[in-house]
Design a protein around this motif. Structure first.
Motif, PDB file in Angstrom:
ATOM      1  N   GLY A 314      -9.979  23.065 -68.165  1.00 38.79           N
ATOM      2  CA  GLY A 314      -9.072  22.967 -69.300  1.00 38.79           C
ATOM      3  C   GLY A 314      -7.602  23.073 -68.945  1.00 38.79           C
ATOM      4  N   LEU A 315      -7.276  23.238 -67.668  1.00 33.07           N
ATOM      5  CA  LEU A 315      -5.869  23.294 -67.259  1.00 33.07           C
ATOM      6  C   LEU A 315      -5.162  22.001 -67.647  1.00 33.07           C
ATOM      7  CD1 LEU A 315      -3.455  24.487 -65.623  1.00 33.07           C
ATOM      8  CD2 LEU A 315      -4.480  23.398 -63.593  1.00 33.07           C
ATOM      9  N   ARG A 316      -4.028  22.134 -68.311  1.00 34.87           N
ATOM     10  CA  ARG A 316      -3.242  20.978 -68.735  1.00 34.87           C
ATOM     11  C   ARG A 316      -1.836  21.056 -68.151  1.00 34.87           C
ATOM     12  NH1 ARG A 316      -5.248  18.587 -73.671  1.00 34.87           N
ATOM     13  NH2 ARG A 316      -7.119  19.724 -74.384  1.00 34.87           N
ATOM     14  N   TYR A 317      -1.319  19.908 -67.795  1.00 35.12           N
ATOM     15  CA  TYR A 317       0.104  19.846 -67.422  1.00 35.12           C
ATOM     16  C   TYR A 317       0.577  18.404 -67.572  1.00 35.12           C
ATOM     17  CZ  TYR A 317      -1.390  17.937 -62.905  1.00 35.12           C
ATOM     18  OH  TYR A 317      -1.952  17.168 -61.923  1.00 35.12           O
ATOM     19  N   ASP A 318       1.887  18.227 -67.643  1.00 35.82           N
ATOM     20  CA  ASP A 318       2.490  16.906 -67.802  1.00 35.82           C
ATOM     21  C   ASP A 318       3.042  16.420 -66.478  1.00 35.82           C
ATOM     22  OD1 ASP A 318       2.098  16.677 -70.637  1.00 35.82           O
ATOM     23  OD2 ASP A 318       3.698  18.155 -70.896  1.00 35.82           O
ATOM     24  N   GLY A 319       2.854  15.138 -66.203  1.00 32.12           N
ATOM     25  CA  GLY A 319       3.348  14.547 -64.968  1.00 32.12           C
ATOM     26  C   GLY A 319       3.590  13.068 -65.153  1.00 32.12           C
ATOM     27  N   PRO A 320       3.736  12.314 -64.060  1.00 34.75           N
ATOM     28  CA  PRO A 320       4.015  10.877 -64.162  1.00 34.75           C
ATOM     29  C   PRO A 320       2.961  10.096 -64.925  1.00 34.75           C
ATOM     30  CG  PRO A 320       4.469  11.664 -61.943  1.00 34.75           C
ATOM     31  CD  PRO A 320       3.796  12.790 -62.669  1.00 34.75           C
ATOM     32  N   ARG A 321       1.710  10.601 -64.968  1.00 32.86           N
ATOM     33  CA  ARG A 321       0.643   9.921 -65.706  1.00 32.86           C
ATOM     34  C   ARG A 321       0.552  10.391 -67.158  1.00 32.86           C
ATOM     35  NH1 ARG A 321      -4.289   8.970 -61.373  1.00 32.86           N
ATOM     36  NH2 ARG A 321      -2.958   8.637 -59.554  1.00 32.86           N
ATOM     37  N   GLY A 322       1.526  11.168 -67.591  1.00 38.27           N
ATOM     38  CA  GLY A 322       1.440  11.788 -68.900  1.00 38.27           C
ATOM     39  C   GLY A 322       0.706  13.105 -68.793  1.00 38.27           C
ATOM     40  N   GLN A 323       0.127  13.572 -69.891  1.00 37.83           N
ATOM     41  CA  GLN A 323      -0.618  14.827 -69.838  1.00 37.83           C
ATOM     42  C   GLN A 323      -2.003  14.582 -69.248  1.00 37.83           C
ATOM     43  OE1 GLN A 323      -2.359  17.368 -73.263  1.00 37.83           O
ATOM     44  NE2 GLN A 323      -0.404  18.336 -72.742  1.00 37.83           N
ATOM     45  N   VAL A 324      -2.375  15.433 -68.309  1.00 40.80           N
ATOM     46  CA  VAL A 324      -3.710  15.375 -67.702  1.00 40.80           C
ATOM     47  C   VAL A 324      -4.401  16.709 -67.933  1.00 40.80           C
ATOM     48  CG1 VAL A 324      -3.082  13.642 -65.978  1.00 40.80           C
ATOM     49  CG2 VAL A 324      -2.792  16.067 -65.462  1.00 40.80           C
ATOM     50  N   VAL A 325      -5.744  16.678 -67.905  1.00 44.36           N
ATOM     51  CA  VAL A 325      -6.542  17.870 -68.162  1.00 44.36           C
ATOM     52  C   VAL A 325      -7.617  17.970 -67.092  1.00 44.36           C
ATOM     53  CG1 VAL A 325      -7.949  19.114 -69.839  1.00 44.36           C
ATOM     54  CG2 VAL A 325      -6.181  17.531 -70.633  1.00 44.36           C
ATOM     55  N   MET A 326      -7.828  19.176 -66.556  1.00 44.31           N
ATOM     56  CA  MET A 326      -8.885  19.386 -65.582  1.00 44.31           C
ATOM     57  C   MET A 326     -10.226  19.588 -66.285  1.00 44.31           C
ATOM     58  SD  MET A 326      -7.753  19.241 -62.472  1.00 44.31           S
ATOM     59  CE  MET A 326      -9.053  20.040 -61.542  1.00 44.31           C
ATOM     60  N   ARG A 327     -11.216  18.798 -65.887  1.00 47.62           N
ATOM     61  CA  ARG A 327     -12.580  18.943 -66.381  1.00 47.62           C
ATOM     62  C   ARG A 327     -13.513  18.916 -65.174  1.00 47.62           C
ATOM     63  NH1 ARG A 327     -11.574  20.999 -71.241  1.00 47.62           N
ATOM     64  NH2 ARG A 327     -10.535  19.540 -72.664  1.00 47.62           N
ATOM     65  N   ASP A 328     -14.177  20.036 -64.911  1.00 47.37           N
ATOM     66  CA  ASP A 328     -15.095  20.130 -63.770  1.00 47.37           C
ATOM     67  C   ASP A 328     -14.399  19.686 -62.486  1.00 47.37           C
ATOM     68  OD1 ASP A 328     -17.431  20.673 -62.386  1.00 47.37           O
ATOM     69  OD2 ASP A 328     -18.265  18.679 -62.749  1.00 47.37           O
ATOM     70  N   ARG A 329     -13.198  20.187 -62.271  1.00 49.95           N
ATOM     71  CA  ARG A 329     -12.351  19.967 -61.094  1.00 49.95           C
ATOM     72  C   ARG A 329     -11.810  18.550 -60.977  1.00 49.95           C
ATOM     73  NH1 ARG A 329     -15.347  19.820 -57.044  1.00 49.95           N
ATOM     74  NH2 ARG A 329     -17.224  19.705 -58.292  1.00 49.95           N
ATOM     75  N   HIS A 330     -12.100  17.670 -61.915  1.00 47.40           N
ATOM     76  CA  HIS A 330     -11.549  16.322 -61.940  1.00 47.40           C
ATOM     77  C   HIS A 330     -10.432  16.257 -62.980  1.00 47.40           C
ATOM     78  CE1 HIS A 330     -15.371  15.612 -59.933  1.00 47.40           C
ATOM     79  NE2 HIS A 330     -14.990  14.389 -59.630  1.00 47.40           N
ATOM     80  N   LEU A 331      -9.538  15.293 -62.825  1.00 46.22           N
ATOM     81  CA  LEU A 331      -8.510  15.080 -63.827  1.00 46.22           C
ATOM     82  C   LEU A 331      -9.026  14.128 -64.895  1.00 46.22           C
ATOM     83  CD1 LEU A 331      -5.011  14.654 -62.115  1.00 46.22           C
ATOM     84  CD2 LEU A 331      -6.011  16.669 -63.192  1.00 46.22           C
ATOM     85  N   SER A 332      -8.997  14.564 -66.142  1.00 44.78           N
ATOM     86  CA  SER A 332      -9.233  13.674 -67.268  1.00 44.78           C
ATOM     87  C   SER A 332      -7.894  13.029 -67.589  1.00 44.78           C
ATOM     88  CB  SER A 332      -9.765  14.465 -68.468  1.00 44.78           C
ATOM     89  OG  SER A 332      -9.941  13.611 -69.575  1.00 44.78           O
ATOM     90  N   GLN A 333      -7.812  11.716 -67.428  1.00 42.16           N
ATOM     91  CA  GLN A 333      -6.523  11.036 -67.502  1.00 42.16           C
ATOM     92  C   GLN A 333      -6.702   9.628 -68.048  1.00 42.16           C
ATOM     93  OE1 GLN A 333      -5.177   9.911 -63.421  1.00 42.16           O
ATOM     94  NE2 GLN A 333      -7.119  10.830 -62.793  1.00 42.16           N
TER      95      GLN A 333
END
Length: 351
Positions: A314-333
């Motif tokens: 559930g870790l969220r942060y904003d970057g060049p791809r917009g907001q991304v979210v960690m799900r099971d160690r992968h980025l949901s993007q």
């Protein structure tokens, strides 16, 4: 670990071989992320520093170098864009002693708890693209051309599954060793298959050679091409007259018309100048990897990998791809589909 005054990160990106053309953008994008983090006081009260490792060398050679750095306390983390074959050799030598952030698009299924694989996977990248090709262009008959290792073969298996959902099919699969330059025999099989499109699962310079041969044979006016690993450096290497009918999908393109992407591009070119290596998806993924590492260190309060994993969901942060979210160690993007327009990509659809 590492130098007492720094937090040292092995950056494993290719400097040679078919994937070497991705290396310069990967290195500079990671360097930009490190500089920005250090300007904001670094991580854990320490300045971050990159230790370069050539990820284009033979997989066992890369693993020996990374294993030596980790085993002697020479680095505190590993980040890299490199092939799945390299990942399969590197991951076992780390064995949870430090976090390993793998930024490359890959075949999926990586479940070692110390690996954070943040690149695009077939279900998020290939499946929706195949649905788009079928729905928008009526394309359901494909041929696969790839390098002979785990990512292309596993991805082709996923493609067969996704096409069955659409009433489509793979009419042929052709695999060549890394470093292949002659595609005459493969092109003959592609022409004989009667396919509407080719799924190109070749790495870097191998893909460039294939696309040049494809266009020289006049197939670019008859058969579409989709290369999930195709970046702007590859377009430049091919030449504008080779890119007609070539599609790609990725979480990031240098021409992505979003506020976050434009801001990132501006910072990159302000720092490295107008003659810097082209800003590409593989390069940006290394920026993303460094940025993610800093966020994991922040929430975990240190470099304990088990704690990072436990807190990453559930870790969220904003970057060049917009907001991304960690799900099971992968980025949901978000993942985008683009079509080549000369030496640039025109982003045409969010998948």
């Amino acid at each position: 670990m590492g130098d007492q005054g720094t937090y040292d990160v092995a950056l494993v990106v290719p400097a040679q071989g078919p994937t070497g053309l991705f290396g310069p953008s990967c290195e500079l994008s990671a360097r930009l992320a490190v500089e920005e983090i250090n300007e904001r006081s670094g991580v854990l009260g320490r300045a971050m520093r990159l230790v370069m490792v050539d990820g284009g060398a033979a997989p066992l050679e890369v693993a020996r170098e990374v294993g030596g750095l980790v085993g002697t306390g020479g680095v505190d983390a590993v980040i890299g864009w490199h092939t799945s074959a390299v990942r399969e050799s590197v991951a076992p030598v780390i064995v949870g002693r430090v976090p390993y952030i793998y930024t490359t698009l890959y075949e999926g299924g990586e479940d070692r708890p110390w690996v954070f694989p943040i690149g695009e996977t077939p279900r998020r990248q290939l499946r929706p693209a195949l649905h788009w090709f079928a729905g928008e262009l009526g394309v359901r008959r494909w041929t696969v051309v790839g390098n002979d290792y785990v990512w292309p073969r596993a991805s082709a298996g996923a493609v067969r599954e996704y096409l069955r959902e659409l009433g489509g099919s793979v009419l042929g699969e052709h695999y060549v060793p890394l470093g292949t330059e002659d595609y005459g025999r493969v092109l003959g099989k592609v022409m004989a298959a009667g396919c509407e499109a080719v799924m190109v699962l070749l790495m870097g310079q191998d893909a460039v050679a294939f696309h040049r041969s494809f266009a020289a044979a006049g197939l670019d006016t008859e058969i579409l091409r989709f290369g999930p690993l195709t970046d702007e450096n590859m377009l430049l290497s091919m030449g504008a007259d080779v890119t007609h009918g070539l599609f790609a999908s990725a979480g990031y393109f240098g021409t992505l018309p979003t506020e976050e992407s434009l801001d990132f591009s501006g910072r990159y070119h302000d720092r490295f100048g107008p003659t810097a290596p082209m800003l590409t998806g593989p390069g940006e993924s290394c920026y993303e990897g460094v940025r993610l590492l800093s966020e994991l260190l922040r929430i975990a309060g240190g470099g304990d990998v088990a704690r990072m994993r436990a807190l990453s969901e559930g870790l969220r942060y904003d970057g060049p791809r917009g907001q991304v979210v960690m799900r099971d160690r992968h980025l949901s993007q978000k993942v985008f589909l683009a079509v080549a327009d000369g030496l640039e990509f025109d982003v045409i659809h969010q998948l």
